[in-house]
Design a protein around this motif. Structure first.
Motif, PDB file in Angstrom:
ATOM      1  N   VAL A 153       0.856  -1.193   0.000  1.00 56.18           N
ATOM      2  CA  VAL A 153       0.000   0.000   0.000  1.00 56.18           C
ATOM      3  C   VAL A 153       0.889   1.239   0.000  1.00 56.18           C
ATOM      4  O   VAL A 153       1.756   1.401   0.856  1.00 56.18           O
ATOM      5  N   LEU A 154       0.672   2.088  -0.989  1.00 56.46           N
ATOM      6  CA  LEU A 154       1.420   3.328  -1.107  1.00 56.46           C
ATOM      7  C   LEU A 154       0.499   4.482  -0.718  1.00 56.46           C
ATOM      8  O   LEU A 154      -0.588   4.618  -1.271  1.00 56.46           O
ATOM      9  N   LEU A 155       0.939   5.284   0.241  1.00 54.70           N
ATOM     10  CA  LEU A 155       0.105   6.392   0.709  1.00 54.70           C
ATOM     11  C   LEU A 155       0.268   7.603  -0.203  1.00 54.70           C
ATOM     12  O   LEU A 155       1.371   7.909  -0.646  1.00 54.70           O
ATOM     13  N   CYS A 156      -0.835   8.274  -0.442  1.00 55.37           N
ATOM     14  CA  CYS A 156      -0.805   9.457  -1.302  1.00 55.37           C
ATOM     15  C   CYS A 156      -1.831  10.457  -0.781  1.00 55.37           C
ATOM     16  O   CYS A 156      -2.844  10.067  -0.202  1.00 55.37           O
ATOM     17  N   VAL A 157      -1.559  11.734  -0.982  1.00 54.78           N
ATOM     18  CA  VAL A 157      -2.550  12.749  -0.602  1.00 54.78           C
ATOM     19  C   VAL A 157      -3.710  12.695  -1.596  1.00 54.78           C
ATOM     20  O   VAL A 157      -3.578  12.165  -2.695  1.00 54.78           O
ATOM     21  N   HIS A 158      -4.832  13.247  -1.210  1.00 55.54           N
ATOM     22  CA  HIS A 158      -5.992  13.300  -2.086  1.00 55.54           C
ATOM     23  C   HIS A 158      -5.734  14.318  -3.197  1.00 55.54           C
ATOM     24  O   HIS A 158      -5.176  15.390  -2.930  1.00 55.54           O
ATOM     25  N   PRO A 159      -6.112  13.993  -4.438  1.00 57.50           N
ATOM     26  CA  PRO A 159      -5.875  14.955  -5.528  1.00 57.50           C
ATOM     27  C   PRO A 159      -6.431  16.345  -5.223  1.00 57.50           C
ATOM     28  O   PRO A 159      -5.823  17.350  -5.591  1.00 57.50           O
ATOM     29  N   ALA A 160      -7.571  16.406  -4.552  1.00 60.84           N
ATOM     30  CA  ALA A 160      -8.178  17.712  -4.259  1.00 60.84           C
ATOM     31  C   ALA A 160      -7.290  18.567  -3.368  1.00 60.84           C
ATOM     32  O   ALA A 160      -7.342  19.800  -3.430  1.00 60.84           O
ATOM     33  N   ALA A 161      -6.457  17.922  -2.550  1.00 64.61           N
ATOM     34  CA  ALA A 161      -5.563  18.677  -1.656  1.00 64.61           C
ATOM     35  C   ALA A 161      -4.655  19.599  -2.456  1.00 64.61           C
ATOM     36  O   ALA A 161      -4.303  20.686  -2.011  1.00 64.61           O
ATOM     37  N   THR A 162      -4.300  19.179  -3.672  1.00 68.57           N
ATOM     38  CA  THR A 162      -3.387  19.981  -4.495  1.00 68.57           C
ATOM     39  C   THR A 162      -4.072  21.242  -5.009  1.00 68.57           C
ATOM     40  O   THR A 162      -3.415  22.194  -5.401  1.00 68.57           O
ATOM     41  N   LEU A 163      -5.404  21.239  -5.015  1.00 67.39           N
ATOM     42  CA  LEU A 163      -6.139  22.413  -5.496  1.00 67.39           C
ATOM     43  C   LEU A 163      -6.143  23.526  -4.452  1.00 67.39           C
ATOM     44  O   LEU A 163      -6.212  24.697  -4.789  1.00 67.39           O
ATOM     45  N   TYR A 164      -6.071  23.130  -3.169  1.00 66.90           N
ATOM     46  CA  TYR A 164      -6.166  24.126  -2.099  1.00 66.90           C
ATOM     47  C   TYR A 164      -4.798  24.494  -1.556  1.00 66.90           C
ATOM     48  O   TYR A 164      -4.636  25.491  -0.889  1.00 66.90           O
ATOM     49  N   ASP A 165      -3.808  23.650  -1.820  1.00 66.76           N
ATOM     50  CA  ASP A 165      -2.489  23.874  -1.240  1.00 66.76           C
ATOM     51  C   ASP A 165      -1.451  23.445  -2.273  1.00 66.76           C
ATOM     52  O   ASP A 165      -1.219  22.261  -2.482  1.00 66.76           O
ATOM     53  N   ARG A 166      -0.863  24.433  -2.923  1.00 62.76           N
ATOM     54  CA  ARG A 166       0.055  24.131  -4.039  1.00 62.76           C
ATOM     55  C   ARG A 166       1.220  23.250  -3.616  1.00 62.76           C
ATOM     56  O   ARG A 166       1.750  22.490  -4.414  1.00 62.76           O
ATOM     57  N   SER A 167       1.645  23.385  -2.360  1.00 64.23           N
ATOM     58  CA  SER A 167       2.806  22.607  -1.909  1.00 64.23           C
ATOM     59  C   SER A 167       2.497  21.107  -1.911  1.00 64.23           C
ATOM     60  O   SER A 167       3.404  20.278  -1.941  1.00 64.23           O
ATOM     61  N   GLN A 168       1.213  20.762  -1.900  1.00 65.09           N
ATOM     62  CA  GLN A 168       0.838  19.346  -1.919  1.00 65.09           C
ATOM     63  C   GLN A 168       1.034  18.735  -3.305  1.00 65.09           C
ATOM     64  O   GLN A 168       1.077  17.527  -3.455  1.00 65.09           O
ATOM     65  N   ARG A 169       1.144  19.600  -4.300  1.00 68.86           N
ATOM     66  CA  ARG A 169       1.231  19.097  -5.671  1.00 68.86           C
ATOM     67  C   ARG A 169       2.466  18.219  -5.870  1.00 68.86           C
ATOM     68  O   ARG A 169       2.390  17.138  -6.443  1.00 68.86           O
ATOM     69  N   GLU A 170       3.609  18.697  -5.350  1.00 66.84           N
ATOM     70  CA  GLU A 170       4.844  17.909  -5.486  1.00 66.84           C
ATOM     71  C   GLU A 170       4.729  16.588  -4.750  1.00 66.84           C
ATOM     72  O   GLU A 170       5.198  15.553  -5.232  1.00 66.84           O
ATOM     73  N   THR A 171       4.134  16.641  -3.566  1.00 63.46           N
ATOM     74  CA  THR A 171       3.933  15.443  -2.763  1.00 63.46           C
ATOM     75  C   THR A 171       3.101  14.428  -3.541  1.00 63.46           C
ATOM     76  O   THR A 171       3.414  13.234  -3.595  1.00 63.46           O
ATOM     77  N   PHE A 172       2.053  14.930  -4.162  1.00 71.89           N
ATOM     78  CA  PHE A 172       1.140  14.098  -4.943  1.00 71.89           C
ATOM     79  C   PHE A 172       1.872  13.478  -6.131  1.00 71.89           C
ATOM     80  O   PHE A 172       1.818  12.266  -6.367  1.00 71.89           O
ATOM     81  N   GLU A 173       2.611  14.330  -6.858  1.00 69.15           N
ATOM     82  CA  GLU A 173       3.295  13.859  -8.059  1.00 69.15           C
ATOM     83  C   GLU A 173       4.387  12.844  -7.726  1.00 69.15           C
ATOM     84  O   GLU A 173       4.557  11.853  -8.434  1.00 69.15           O
ATOM     85  N   ALA A 174       5.092  13.088  -6.628  1.00 70.73           N
ATOM     86  CA  ALA A 174       6.162  12.165  -6.239  1.00 70.73           C
ATOM     87  C   ALA A 174       5.582  10.793  -5.890  1.00 70.73           C
ATOM     88  O   ALA A 174       6.150   9.752  -6.248  1.00 70.73           O
ATOM     89  N   ALA A 175       4.439  10.789  -5.211  1.00 68.99           N
ATOM     90  CA  ALA A 175       3.804   9.511  -4.850  1.00 68.99           C
ATOM     91  C   ALA A 175       3.348   8.759  -6.100  1.00 68.99           C
ATOM     92  O   ALA A 175       3.525   7.540  -6.209  1.00 68.99           O
ATOM     93  N   LEU A 176       2.785   9.495  -7.066  1.00 71.94           N
ATOM     94  CA  LEU A 176       2.339   8.842  -8.309  1.00 71.94           C
ATOM     95  C   LEU A 176       3.527   8.268  -9.078  1.00 71.94           C
ATOM     96  O   LEU A 176       3.449   7.185  -9.655  1.00 71.94           O
ATOM     97  N   GLU A 177       4.623   9.008  -9.062  1.00 73.33           N
ATOM     98  CA  GLU A 177       5.820   8.541  -9.756  1.00 73.33           C
ATOM     99  C   GLU A 177       6.311   7.232  -9.147  1.00 73.33           C
ATOM    100  O   GLU A 177       6.654   6.283  -9.845  1.00 73.33           O
TER     101      GLU A 177
END
Length: 198
Positions: A153-177
């Motif tokens: 199981v790989l943990l990832c932030v919710h995609p919507a989190a990136t809409l409200y907090d830009r800093s979450q975008r990198e976190t999200f992308e790194a997890a997807l990678e």
């Protein structure tokens, strides 16, 4: 009680509040042999309307994120912890999560994915069985027994989190990678493993 055909729940009345608030049951989408399974919390208004998980703004973020790591939505399976929209988009209760758990387990079992990616706090806590600080733990891989089978199981932030907090975008992308690499579908060596047959 509830019926499941293949990976689709066709009827279920276990959660009275959700039966009242849903217009339909929203089942997972994607191939039934996908290497990657994304698990969200539950359907929102858009999902309830269209009958598909992760449509609307958070779906666009997810689609874009997948494309950036060389995946298409059609390559992966996307499902939710609960298949019916909670009223006012509130979090599903422990009881509702429990009621729907068997369906999720059967989907995981049938799919036998390389990696399960949890999108946000609710699915992360549901599958790991503990509290999760999802922003801190995003990108972490854990082995969990689900129905007595060890699963990654790989943990990832919710995609919507990136809409409200830009800093979450990198976190999200790194997890997807990382998910794409773990599932062996990433274009990591410059050679498209997926498209050799075309």
């Amino acid at each position: 009680m509830g019926e499941m055909e293949d990976l689709c729940v066709t009827e279920c009345t276990r959660c009275p509040a959700l039966v009242d608030s849903r217009s339909r049951i929203v089942n997972g989408t994607g191939p039934e042999d996908a290497d990657l399974l994304f698990v969200g919390e539950g359907p929102g208004a858009n999902e309830d309307e269209e009958g598909e998980p992760f449509v609307g703004r958070s779906g666009t973020v997810l689609d874009d994120g997948l494309r950036d790591v060389g995946l298409a939505r059609e390559d992966v399976r996307i499902t939710n912890c609960v298949r019916c929209r909670p009223p006012e988009n509130r979090d599903p209760t422990k009881e509702e999560l429990g009621n729907c758990r068997g369906y999720l387990e059967r989907e995981i079992d049938a799919l036998d994915p390389e990696v399960i990616v949890t999108l946000g706090k609710v699915p992360s806590e549901h599958l790991l069985g503990r509290s999760v600080a999802v922003t801190k733990e995003a990108g972490d891989l854990e082995e969990v027994r689900i129905e007595d089978t060890p699963r990654r199981v790989l943990l990832c932030v919710h995609p919507a989190a990136t809409l409200y907090d830009r800093s979450q975008r990198e976190t999200f992308e790194a997890a997807l990678e990382r998910a794409a690499e773990l599932a062996g579908v990433a274009d990591s060596d410059g050679g498209q493993t997926r498209f050799d047959d075309f």
